[in-house]
Design an enzyme around this catalytic site. Structure first.
Site, mmCIF file in Angstrom:
data_model
loop_
_atom_site.group_PDB
_atom_site.id
_atom_site.type_symbol
_atom_site.label_atom_id
_atom_site.label_comp_id
_atom_site.label_asym_id
_atom_site.label_seq_id
_atom_site.Cartn_x
_atom_site.Cartn_y
_atom_site.Cartn_z
ATOM 1 N N CYS A 35 -11.445 57.483 -13.487
ATOM 2 C CA CYS A 35 -12.462 58.302 -12.825
ATOM 3 C C CYS A 35 -13.125 57.426 -11.771
ATOM 4 C CB CYS A 35 -13.465 58.888 -13.817
ATOM 5 S SG CYS A 35 -14.549 57.688 -14.634
ATOM 6 N N ASN A 37 -15.902 54.674 -14.159
ATOM 7 C CA ASN A 37 -15.408 54.176 -15.442
ATOM 8 C C ASN A 37 -16.513 53.997 -16.480
ATOM 9 O OD1 ASN A 37 -13.689 51.254 -16.742
ATOM 10 N ND2 ASN A 37 -13.251 53.371 -17.205
ATOM 11 N N CYS A 84 -18.060 57.276 -17.720
ATOM 12 C CA CYS A 84 -18.209 58.594 -18.354
ATOM 13 C C CYS A 84 -16.857 59.180 -18.744
ATOM 14 C CB CYS A 84 -18.941 59.576 -17.435
ATOM 15 S SG CYS A 84 -20.645 59.154 -17.062
ATOM 16 N N ARG A 85 -16.197 59.801 -17.771
ATOM 17 C CA ARG A 85 -14.985 60.570 -18.063
ATOM 18 C C ARG A 85 -13.812 59.710 -18.516
ATOM 19 N NH1 ARG A 85 -14.446 63.713 -12.596
ATOM 20 N NH2 ARG A 85 -15.230 61.694 -11.874
ATOM 21 N N SER A 86 -13.485 58.661 -17.753
ATOM 22 C CA SER A 86 -12.274 57.907 -18.105
ATOM 23 C C SER A 86 -12.402 57.141 -19.421
ATOM 24 C CB SER A 86 -11.816 56.999 -16.958
ATOM 25 O OG SER A 86 -12.791 56.066 -16.589
ATOM 26 N N ASP A 108 -17.480 66.141 -14.009
ATOM 27 C CA ASP A 108 -18.244 64.895 -14.083
ATOM 28 C C ASP A 108 -19.628 65.198 -14.649
ATOM 29 O OD1 ASP A 108 -19.490 62.469 -13.784
ATOM 30 O OD2 ASP A 108 -18.921 62.206 -11.690
#
Length: 161
Positions: free
Chosen positions: A10, A13, A15-17, A125
């Site tokens: 993401c 690096n 939150c999402r990934s 996100d």
């Protein structure tokens, strides 16, 4: 047969990934899939930082501890080291395609491309929203992780024949 290795990507690096990384770790372990698994960002905003506390809280609810994870940036070596580099949205996929060096061997995709009926959809996100957005993100990365594990299992069986 090369051992599968997956890098989730993401922007920052945090939150999402990392959520995708840990959802995939859990799904791979349940399925008995042996893979190298990491996450990284295309940006440099949060290098060295732990995941967002809201992301950590969502992972903790699933029994996963992300406290040791630290944000890092995608490197040119990642394109040869990993068999799959999986972006969370179109913007990060475009950034990955732009930074992809000659001779790269990693297969690029978006995470929800692996979920039937969700191809092309981004992982939302949650960074600028409230904690509830992290639950939505967790549900989506979990669905993507499980679908990707199933694909890797299917590919492994096909290569083993």
């Amino acid at each position: 047969m090369k051992r599968p290795s997956v890098l989730f990507v993401c922007l920052g690096n945090i939150c999402r990934s990392p959520l995708a990384e840990f959802a995939f770790r859990a799904a791979a372990e349940r399925a008995g899939v042996d893979a190298d698994i990491e996450s990284a960002g295309t940006g440099t905003y949060h290098l060295g930082y732990a995941p967002d506390p809201r992301a950590q809280a969502v992972a903790r609810k699933a029994g996963l501890d992300m406290t040791a994870k630290r944000a890092r940036r995608v490197t040119p070596d990642d394109f040869k080291r990993f068999t799959h580099i999986v972006a969370m949205d179109r913007e990060n996929l475009a950034d990955l395609e732009a930074m992809r060096p000659k001779g790269a061997t990693a297969e690029l995709s978006m995470l929800l491309d692996h979920v039937p009926g969700r191809q092309g959809e981004p992982i939302a996100d949650p960074y600028y929203g409230d904690a509830g957005g992290f639950d939505t993100t967790w549900n989506d990365v979990t669905a993507g992780a499980e679908a990707l594990v199933a694909l890797l299992q299917k590919n492994h069986r096909a290569q083993s024949r």
